[in-house]
Design a protein around this motif. Structure first.
Motif, PDB file in Angstrom:
ATOM      1  N   GLU A   1     -44.994  23.603   5.380  1.00 21.71           N
ATOM      2  CA  GLU A   1     -45.406  23.601   6.785  1.00 21.71           C
ATOM      3  C   GLU A   1     -46.843  24.074   6.974  1.00 21.71           C
ATOM      4  O   GLU A   1     -47.173  24.758   7.936  1.00 21.71           O
ATOM      5  CB  GLU A   1     -44.422  24.402   7.646  1.00 21.71           C
ATOM      6  CG  GLU A   1     -43.032  23.814   7.623  1.00 21.71           C
ATOM      7  CD  GLU A   1     -42.038  24.564   8.489  1.00 21.71           C
ATOM      8  OE1 GLU A   1     -42.429  25.541   9.151  1.00 21.71           O
ATOM      9  OE2 GLU A   1     -40.876  24.148   8.510  1.00 21.71           O
ATOM     10  N   HIS A   2     -47.714  23.662   6.069  1.00 19.08           N
ATOM     11  CA  HIS A   2     -49.148  23.925   6.181  1.00 19.08           C
ATOM     12  C   HIS A   2     -49.737  22.771   6.984  1.00 19.08           C
ATOM     13  O   HIS A   2     -50.184  21.765   6.411  1.00 19.08           O
ATOM     14  CB  HIS A   2     -49.800  24.019   4.804  1.00 19.08           C
ATOM     15  CG  HIS A   2     -49.293  25.142   3.992  1.00 19.08           C
ATOM     16  ND1 HIS A   2     -49.315  25.124   2.617  1.00 19.08           N
ATOM     17  CD2 HIS A   2     -48.752  26.337   4.342  1.00 19.08           C
ATOM     18  CE1 HIS A   2     -48.806  26.256   2.150  1.00 19.08           C
ATOM     19  NE2 HIS A   2     -48.454  26.993   3.177  1.00 19.08           N
ATOM     20  N   GLU A   3     -49.725  22.916   8.290  1.00 17.05           N
ATOM     21  CA  GLU A   3     -50.025  21.800   9.177  1.00 17.05           C
ATOM     22  C   GLU A   3     -51.420  21.212   8.976  1.00 17.05           C
ATOM     23  O   GLU A   3     -51.564  20.007   8.766  1.00 17.05           O
ATOM     24  CB  GLU A   3     -49.837  22.229  10.632  1.00 17.05           C
ATOM     25  CG  GLU A   3     -48.389  22.534  10.955  1.00 17.05           C
ATOM     26  CD  GLU A   3     -48.168  22.902  12.406  1.00 17.05           C
ATOM     27  OE1 GLU A   3     -49.164  23.148  13.134  1.00 17.05           O
ATOM     28  OE2 GLU A   3     -47.000  22.940  12.812  1.00 17.05           O
ATOM     29  N   ARG A   4     -52.444  22.019   9.072  1.00 17.96           N
ATOM     30  CA  ARG A   4     -53.804  21.489   8.963  1.00 17.96           C
ATOM     31  C   ARG A   4     -54.050  20.903   7.572  1.00 17.96           C
ATOM     32  O   ARG A   4     -54.641  19.830   7.438  1.00 17.96           O
ATOM     33  CB  ARG A   4     -54.830  22.581   9.269  1.00 17.96           C
ATOM     34  CG  ARG A   4     -56.242  22.045   9.311  1.00 17.96           C
ATOM     35  CD  ARG A   4     -57.221  23.076   9.865  1.00 17.96           C
ATOM     36  NE  ARG A   4     -58.527  22.512  10.086  1.00 17.96           N
ATOM     37  CZ  ARG A   4     -59.398  22.211   9.130  1.00 17.96           C
ATOM     38  NH1 ARG A   4     -59.088  22.400   7.873  1.00 17.96           N
ATOM     39  NH2 ARG A   4     -60.572  21.697   9.419  1.00 17.96           N
ATOM     40  N   LEU A   5     -53.589  21.596   6.556  1.00 23.85           N
ATOM     41  CA  LEU A   5     -53.765  21.113   5.190  1.00 23.85           C
ATOM     42  C   LEU A   5     -53.014  19.797   4.981  1.00 23.85           C
ATOM     43  O   LEU A   5     -53.515  18.881   4.320  1.00 23.85           O
ATOM     44  CB  LEU A   5     -53.294  22.168   4.193  1.00 23.85           C
ATOM     45  CG  LEU A   5     -53.548  21.893   2.722  1.00 23.85           C
ATOM     46  CD1 LEU A   5     -55.012  21.589   2.453  1.00 23.85           C
ATOM     47  CD2 LEU A   5     -53.100  23.091   1.899  1.00 23.85           C
ATOM     48  N   ALA A   6     -51.837  19.674   5.566  1.00 29.19           N
ATOM     49  CA  ALA A   6     -51.081  18.422   5.462  1.00 29.19           C
ATOM     50  C   ALA A   6     -51.866  17.268   6.070  1.00 29.19           C
ATOM     51  O   ALA A   6     -51.911  16.170   5.500  1.00 29.19           O
ATOM     52  CB  ALA A   6     -49.724  18.562   6.139  1.00 29.19           C
ATOM     53  N   LEU A   7     -52.524  17.506   7.192  1.00 35.31           N
ATOM     54  CA  LEU A   7     -53.316  16.444   7.815  1.00 35.31           C
ATOM     55  C   LEU A   7     -54.509  16.064   6.956  1.00 35.31           C
ATOM     56  O   LEU A   7     -54.843  14.884   6.821  1.00 35.31           O
ATOM     57  CB  LEU A   7     -53.780  16.867   9.209  1.00 35.31           C
ATOM     58  CG  LEU A   7     -52.676  16.956  10.261  1.00 35.31           C
ATOM     59  CD1 LEU A   7     -53.248  17.475  11.573  1.00 35.31           C
ATOM     60  CD2 LEU A   7     -51.986  15.627  10.459  1.00 35.31           C
ATOM     61  N   LEU A   8     -55.157  17.050   6.368  1.00 33.59           N
ATOM     62  CA  LEU A   8     -56.291  16.747   5.487  1.00 33.59           C
ATOM     63  C   LEU A   8     -55.831  15.960   4.262  1.00 33.59           C
ATOM     64  O   LEU A   8     -56.482  14.996   3.842  1.00 33.59           O
ATOM     65  CB  LEU A   8     -56.989  18.036   5.068  1.00 33.59           C
ATOM     66  CG  LEU A   8     -57.676  18.802   6.194  1.00 33.59           C
ATOM     67  CD1 LEU A   8     -58.179  20.144   5.692  1.00 33.59           C
ATOM     68  CD2 LEU A   8     -58.800  17.985   6.792  1.00 33.59           C
ATOM     69  N   ARG A   9     -54.696  16.364   3.713  1.00 34.08           N
ATOM     70  CA  ARG A   9     -54.169  15.653   2.535  1.00 34.08           C
ATOM     71  C   ARG A   9     -53.657  14.271   2.903  1.00 34.08           C
ATOM     72  O   ARG A   9     -53.706  13.351   2.083  1.00 34.08           O
ATOM     73  CB  ARG A   9     -53.103  16.502   1.859  1.00 34.08           C
ATOM     74  CG  ARG A   9     -53.745  17.696   1.167  1.00 34.08           C
ATOM     75  CD  ARG A   9     -52.762  18.564   0.468  1.00 34.08           C
ATOM     76  NE  ARG A   9     -53.470  19.568  -0.349  1.00 34.08           N
ATOM     77  CZ  ARG A   9     -52.887  20.615  -0.875  1.00 34.08           C
ATOM     78  NH1 ARG A   9     -51.584  20.821  -0.696  1.00 34.08           N
ATOM     79  NH2 ARG A   9     -53.579  21.471  -1.585  1.00 34.08           N
ATOM     80  N   LEU A  10     -53.188  14.116   4.125  1.00 37.01           N
ATOM     81  CA  LEU A  10     -52.802  12.790   4.598  1.00 37.01           C
ATOM     82  C   LEU A  10     -54.024  11.874   4.586  1.00 37.01           C
ATOM     83  O   LEU A  10     -53.949  10.731   4.134  1.00 37.01           O
ATOM     84  CB  LEU A  10     -52.214  12.867   6.009  1.00 37.01           C
ATOM     85  CG  LEU A  10     -51.910  11.519   6.669  1.00 37.01           C
ATOM     86  CD1 LEU A  10     -50.803  10.784   5.926  1.00 37.01           C
ATOM     87  CD2 LEU A  10     -51.551  11.718   8.126  1.00 37.01           C
ATOM     88  N   GLY A  11     -55.152  12.399   5.046  1.00 31.98           N
ATOM     89  CA  GLY A  11     -56.390  11.617   5.027  1.00 31.98           C
ATOM     90  C   GLY A  11     -56.760  11.180   3.620  1.00 31.98           C
ATOM     91  O   GLY A  11     -57.148  10.029   3.396  1.00 31.98           O
ATOM     92  N   ASP A  12     -56.620  12.086   2.657  1.00 34.15           N
ATOM     93  CA  ASP A  12     -56.906  11.737   1.258  1.00 34.15           C
ATOM     94  C   ASP A  12     -55.982  10.627   0.776  1.00 34.15           C
ATOM     95  O   ASP A  12     -56.420   9.663   0.147  1.00 34.15           O
ATOM     96  CB  ASP A  12     -56.741  12.957   0.346  1.00 34.15           C
ATOM     97  CG  ASP A  12     -57.802  14.014   0.567  1.00 34.15           C
ATOM     98  OD1 ASP A  12     -58.877  13.686   1.123  1.00 34.15           O
ATOM     99  OD2 ASP A  12     -57.554  15.172   0.177  1.00 34.15           O
TER     100      ASP A  12
END
Length: 96
Positions: A38-49
């Motif tokens: 549940e690392h929300e911001r990190l999940a979004l950044l990794r989604l971008g990758d």
């Protein structure tokens, strides 16, 4: 985690389909780890990758990231979701 990040860097810089495939797998593994924790911001950044690499992203991971982006007021979160590419929308419905 460190090895997965290294695989992404090496796979993207080396080129070739084998390197890119490994980089995609690593990107998805890091994304799914962020979602589980549940690392929300990190999940979004990794989604971008993962999107930039054309990785297949599970439907439940997409739903989580969309919900996070919709709750967050920042433009970056929404911009990452806007990157959604046709290659990344070939999701699988599997859950763990």
């Amino acid at each position: 985690m460190r090895d997965l990040k290294r695989t992404i860097r090496l796979g993207l810089s080396a080129g070739g389909s084998a390197g890119l495939a490994s980089a995609r797998e690593s990107a998805v593994a890091l994304l799914e780890h962020s979602v589980r924790k549940e690392h929300e911001r990190l999940a979004l950044l990794r989604l971008g990758d993962a999107i930039r690499m054309g990785a297949n992203i599970r439907a439940d991971v997409w739903r989580y990231c969309e919900a996070v982006a919709n709750r967050r007021p920042d433009v970056v979160s929404r911009a990452i979701l806007a990157m959604r590419l046709p290659a990344a929308t070939n999701t699988t419905e599997q859950t763990r």
